[in-house]
Design a protein around this motif. Structure first.
Motif, PDB file in Angstrom:
ATOM      1  N   LYS A 166       0.828  -1.210   0.000  1.00 62.96           N
ATOM      2  CA  LYS A 166       0.000   0.000   0.000  1.00 62.96           C
ATOM      3  C   LYS A 166       0.859   1.255   0.000  1.00 62.96           C
ATOM      4  N   ALA A 167       2.087   1.155   0.547  1.00 61.57           N
ATOM      5  CA  ALA A 167       3.009   2.302   0.575  1.00 61.57           C
ATOM      6  C   ALA A 167       4.438   1.779   0.617  1.00 61.57           C
ATOM      7  N   SER A 168       5.323   2.480  -0.091  1.00 65.30           N
ATOM      8  CA  SER A 168       6.754   2.153  -0.081  1.00 65.30           C
ATOM      9  C   SER A 168       7.514   3.353   0.439  1.00 65.30           C
ATOM     10  N   GLY A 169       8.485   3.112   1.309  1.00 62.48           N
ATOM     11  CA  GLY A 169       9.354   4.183   1.760  1.00 62.48           C
ATOM     12  C   GLY A 169      10.392   4.487   0.684  1.00 62.48           C
ATOM     13  N   VAL A 170      10.850   5.716   0.667  1.00 58.20           N
ATOM     14  CA  VAL A 170      11.942   6.118  -0.225  1.00 58.20           C
ATOM     15  C   VAL A 170      13.071   6.585   0.682  1.00 58.20           C
ATOM     16  N   CYS A 171      14.103   5.764   0.815  1.00 57.33           N
ATOM     17  CA  CYS A 171      15.208   6.100   1.708  1.00 57.33           C
ATOM     18  C   CYS A 171      16.435   6.524   0.890  1.00 57.33           C
ATOM     19  N   PHE A 172      17.417   7.020   1.599  1.00 57.02           N
ATOM     20  CA  PHE A 172      18.629   7.522   0.952  1.00 57.02           C
ATOM     21  C   PHE A 172      19.318   6.441   0.125  1.00 57.02           C
ATOM     22  N   ALA A 173      19.279   5.207   0.605  1.00 59.63           N
ATOM     23  CA  ALA A 173      19.894   4.104  -0.144  1.00 59.63           C
ATOM     24  C   ALA A 173      19.223   3.933  -1.506  1.00 59.63           C
ATOM     25  N   ASP A 174      17.903   4.102  -1.566  1.00 64.36           N
ATOM     26  CA  ASP A 174      17.197   3.998  -2.843  1.00 64.36           C
ATOM     27  C   ASP A 174      17.672   5.064  -3.821  1.00 64.36           C
ATOM     28  N   VAL A 175      17.850   6.282  -3.337  1.00 62.75           N
ATOM     29  CA  VAL A 175      18.333   7.383  -4.180  1.00 62.75           C
ATOM     30  C   VAL A 175      19.754   7.087  -4.663  1.00 62.75           C
TER      31      VAL A 175
END
Length: 160
Positions: A35-44
């Motif tokens: 339903k929701a995904s986090g966007v963390c620094f590692a993803d960037v």
């Protein structure tokens, strides 16, 4: 299943929506409708090609998700279909479904939205491990958090 894939490194414009099969469900696996995904620094950093532990291109990023359990493997005991959970898939969280081992799943308190729950795992676990596990901060200690504006820094202030 729909996912957001990184086919090449670069800015946000490189992200692509792709369709593919649902992941297989192992005996200790939990299938979650995201339903929701986090966007963390590692993803960037992964998207930019600066994360050494990223899988080979193309891949689906996403370290943290929240959603509903839709299926469990026969060895799963702690959750069941319909439960609201958060999970740490490490990769693959930018998708409509993820499958993770039971050990990487936790219930979501009713007071949290899916978006809030998906934003918790990476920042707060990092802050918790740093402050309690590594620094061994105890009641009465003084803590200086450099860069308390990002996710981990904000979490560290709250944990401290």
């Amino acid at each position: 299943m729909t996912s957001i894939q990184i086919p090449r490194f670069g800015g946000p414009a490189v992200l692509r929506v792709v369709e593919g099969p649902s992941p297989e469900l192992p005996g200790d696996g939990v299938r979650i409708a995201v339903k929701a995904s986090g966007v963390c620094f590692a993803d960037v950093m992964m998207r930019m090609g600066l994360y050494p532990e990223a899988p080979p291109l193309p891949f689906v990023p996403g370290y943290e998700v929240a959603g509903l359990v839709i299926e469990t493997g026969p060895g799963v005991l702690s959750v069941r279909p319909g439960d609201r959970v958060l999970a740490l898939p490490r990769f693959g969280g930018y998708a409509t479904e993820v499958v993770v081992p039971e050990a990487q799943v936790r219930p979501v308190p009713a007071r949290l939205s899916d978006e809030e729950a998906a934003a918790l795992p990476v920042s707060f676990l990092t802050a918790w491990v740093a402050l309690h596990g590594m620094a061994r901060v105890r009641a009465g200690d003084r803590v200086l958090v450099h860069g308390a504006a990002g996710g981990v820094g904000t979490a560290a202030v709250q944990v401290a």
